[in-house]
Design a protein around this motif. Structure first.
Motif, PDB file in Angstrom:
ATOM      1  N   UNK A 225       0.853  -1.069   0.098  1.00 54.83           N
ATOM      2  CA  UNK A 225      -0.241  -0.116  -0.003  1.00 54.83           C
ATOM      3  C   UNK A 225       0.863   1.294  -0.052  1.00 54.83           C
ATOM      4  N   UNK A 226       1.999   1.396   0.843  1.00 54.05           N
ATOM      5  CA  UNK A 226       2.736   2.415   0.964  1.00 54.05           C
ATOM      6  C   UNK A 226       3.403   2.649  -0.480  1.00 54.05           C
ATOM      7  N   UNK A 227       4.104   1.803  -0.780  1.00 55.20           N
ATOM      8  CA  UNK A 227       4.973   1.692  -1.949  1.00 55.20           C
ATOM      9  C   UNK A 227       4.036   2.118  -3.366  1.00 55.20           C
ATOM     10  N   UNK A 228       2.569   1.700  -3.417  1.00 53.11           N
ATOM     11  CA  UNK A 228       1.728   2.130  -4.293  1.00 53.11           C
ATOM     12  C   UNK A 228       1.381   3.690  -4.086  1.00 53.11           C
TER      13      UNK A 228
ATOM     14  N   UNK B 176       4.110   9.995  -7.619  1.00 56.13           N
ATOM     15  CA  UNK B 176       5.017  10.302  -8.640  1.00 56.13           C
ATOM     16  C   UNK B 176       3.996  10.856  -9.791  1.00 56.13           C
ATOM     17  N   UNK B 177       2.815   9.843 -10.078  1.00 58.19           N
ATOM     18  CA  UNK B 177       2.245  10.244 -11.115  1.00 58.19           C
ATOM     19  C   UNK B 177       1.373  11.754 -11.054  1.00 58.19           C
ATOM     20  N   UNK B 178       1.043  11.940  -9.944  1.00 62.73           N
ATOM     21  CA  UNK B 178       0.596  13.369  -9.656  1.00 62.73           C
ATOM     22  C   UNK B 178       1.534  14.449  -9.981  1.00 62.73           C
ATOM     23  N   UNK B 179       2.892  14.217  -9.601  1.00 62.56           N
ATOM     24  CA  UNK B 179       3.758  14.914  -9.790  1.00 62.56           C
ATOM     25  C   UNK B 179       4.096  15.318 -11.372  1.00 62.56           C
ATOM     26  N   UNK B 180       4.005  14.161 -12.176  1.00 60.77           N
ATOM     27  CA  UNK B 180       4.251  14.085 -13.465  1.00 60.77           C
ATOM     28  C   UNK B 180       3.187  15.006 -14.206  1.00 60.77           C
ATOM     29  N   UNK B 181       2.125  14.849 -13.742  1.00 57.41           N
ATOM     30  CA  UNK B 181       0.835  15.475 -14.504  1.00 57.41           C
ATOM     31  C   UNK B 181       0.505  16.949 -14.054  1.00 57.41           C
ATOM     32  N   UNK B 182       1.247  17.376 -13.028  1.00 59.07           N
ATOM     33  CA  UNK B 182       0.811  18.622 -12.511  1.00 59.07           C
ATOM     34  C   UNK B 182       2.253  19.570 -12.548  1.00 59.07           C
TER      35      UNK B 182
ATOM     36  N   UNK C 268      12.877  15.398 -13.231  1.00 58.49           N
ATOM     37  CA  UNK C 268      11.939  14.859 -11.917  1.00 58.49           C
ATOM     38  C   UNK C 268      12.870  13.913 -11.370  1.00 58.49           C
ATOM     39  N   UNK C 269      13.163  14.090 -10.105  1.00 57.17           N
ATOM     40  CA  UNK C 269      14.069  13.108  -9.205  1.00 57.17           C
ATOM     41  C   UNK C 269      13.075  12.858  -8.094  1.00 57.17           C
TER      42      UNK C 269
ATOM     43  N   UNK D 160       6.617  -6.937  -9.722  1.00 60.28           N
ATOM     44  CA  UNK D 160       6.117  -8.208  -9.241  1.00 60.28           C
ATOM     45  C   UNK D 160       5.590  -7.944  -7.726  1.00 60.28           C
ATOM     46  N   UNK D 161       5.664  -6.630  -7.368  1.00 56.92           N
ATOM     47  CA  UNK D 161       5.331  -6.305  -5.963  1.00 56.92           C
ATOM     48  C   UNK D 161       4.072  -5.279  -6.084  1.00 56.92           C
ATOM     49  N   UNK D 162       3.355  -5.251  -7.152  1.00 54.00           N
ATOM     50  CA  UNK D 162       2.096  -4.415  -7.066  1.00 54.00           C
ATOM     51  C   UNK D 162       2.385  -3.027  -7.549  1.00 54.00           C
ATOM     52  N   UNK D 163       3.347  -2.422  -7.774  1.00 50.75           N
ATOM     53  CA  UNK D 163       3.506  -1.168  -7.989  1.00 50.75           C
ATOM     54  C   UNK D 163       2.798  -0.587  -9.080  1.00 50.75           C
ATOM     55  N   UNK D 164       2.705  -1.190 -10.138  1.00 50.23           N
ATOM     56  CA  UNK D 164       1.804  -0.492 -11.392  1.00 50.23           C
ATOM     57  C   UNK D 164       2.993   0.118 -12.157  1.00 50.23           C
ATOM     58  N   UNK D 165       2.389   0.657 -13.168  1.00 52.57           N
ATOM     59  CA  UNK D 165       3.352   1.365 -14.281  1.00 52.57           C
ATOM     60  C   UNK D 165       3.318   3.055 -13.663  1.00 52.57           C
ATOM     61  N   UNK D 166       4.608   3.438 -13.437  1.00 55.31           N
ATOM     62  CA  UNK D 166       4.945   4.649 -13.072  1.00 55.31           C
ATOM     63  C   UNK D 166       5.797   5.424 -14.063  1.00 55.31           C
ATOM     64  N   UNK D 167       5.880   6.651 -13.994  1.00 58.34           N
ATOM     65  CA  UNK D 167       6.654   7.516 -14.957  1.00 58.34           C
ATOM     66  C   UNK D 167       8.120   7.335 -14.561  1.00 58.34           C
ATOM     67  N   UNK D 168       9.142   7.342 -15.546  1.00 55.61           N
ATOM     68  CA  UNK D 168      10.570   7.238 -15.434  1.00 55.61           C
ATOM     69  C   UNK D 168      11.007   8.522 -14.744  1.00 55.61           C
TER      70      UNK D 168
END
Length: 286
Positions: free
Chosen positions: A106-109, A115-121, A132-133, A153-161
């Motif tokens: 949950x915390x990792x997700x 990070x998605x929010x930062x990338x989008x805003x 973005x670091x 393999x840990x349920x993170x899903x796709x995130x921006x590089x």
């Protein structure tokens, strides 16, 4: 909404152990007057972040996650880094995340969602996509590292590089018989669970550049795991810089990271400039 340190906006938390209380009190004092804007990246009360925008933004953004042994802590602890970063044109974003007893991942997700929010805003605070670091202290350094590596393999899903990861006194290997492994995973977890959740055991060949720091008087096993992670990244051909902050311990290293002309900031600033330029495909300024 502009705020300083709205700790009272959180639900009641368990009492801190004395060393953590001292750390907390000093963070509050050091961050007095540091202001940012509060945002939500999800519906849970802990799915929030604060943006501390640079007055003259360079486009560089550092998204950080606080420490707290996965079970406590505040995103406002990291506000102490903002003034020194602002002098360099870097905007700081500090994100909270769900804590134990919420089960992993949950915390990792949440960190991935931040990070998605930062990338989008980015337009809100003058950020650039090639700049973005991501980083964090202690358990936050672990989460930042996992998000940067983007394991599937840990349920993170796709995130921006990201252009790079800046981990302070982080953890890189989860083990069933050593903390924090037993905190994150229930009794009887399969051995593969610990492999999948260990940054040092991932395929590192596609990892972004890393800056890994730890304190000369850090908690075990932080120095050993940090050095192991630097070596593993280097063997995989990934740019990996390391810094041992002399005279610091697991808590005071985060204060050292807030010193405008200190060893840590003078090491991280060129790292950011160099790897922002590398991600953009342009030579770094000398």
């Amino acid at each position: 909404m502009t705020n300083t340190l709205k700790f009272l906006a959180y639900d009641e938390r368990p009492a801190f152990a004395p060393p953590v209380r001292a750390y907390h009190d000093r963070c509050v004092a050091m961050a007095s007057g540091v202001e940012g804007t509060e945002h939500s990246y999800g519906s849970h009360p802990l799915q929030r972040l604060t943006v501390y925008p640079a007055a003259q933004p360079s486009g560089e953004v550092l998204l950080v996650f606080h420490g707290g042994r996965f079970s406590h802590g505040y995103k406002e602890w990291m506000a102490i880094m903002a003034p020194a970063l602002h002098r360099r044109g870097v905007t700081l974003v500090s994100a909270a995340y769900r804590l134990i007893p919420e089960p992993f991942p949950a915390g990792l997700q949440d960190c991935g969602a931040a990070l998605h929010w930062v990338h989008a805003n980015l337009r809100i605070f003058g950020g650039a996509r090639d700049a973005i670091f991501i980083g964090g202290h202690s358990s936050g350094g672990y989460y930042a590292t996992m998000v940067a590596l983007r394991p599937q393999k840990v349920g993170l899903g796709q995130v921006p590089a990201v252009a790079g990861c800046i981990s302070i006194s982080g953890l890189y290997r989860m083990e069933a018989d050593k903390l924090p492994g037993p905190l994150l995973f229930p009794d009887g977890a399969e051995p593969q669970t610990y492999v999948d959740a260990s940054p040092v055991l991932q395929d590192l060949r596609a990892a972004p550049a890393f800056h890994i720091s730890w304190a000369s008087n850090d908690l075990p096993p932080v120095p050993e795991q940090s050095a192991e992670m630097v070596s593993a990244l280097s063997r995989a051909g990934v740019p990996a810089e390391s810094l041992v902050v002399q005279g610091a311990d697991h808590f005071s290293i985060n204060f050292a990271a807030s010193e405008s002309d200190g060893t840590w900031m003078n090491s991280v600033e060129p790292f950011i400039k160099r790897h922002r330029a590398a991600r953009a495909g342009t030579p770094a300024a000398s």
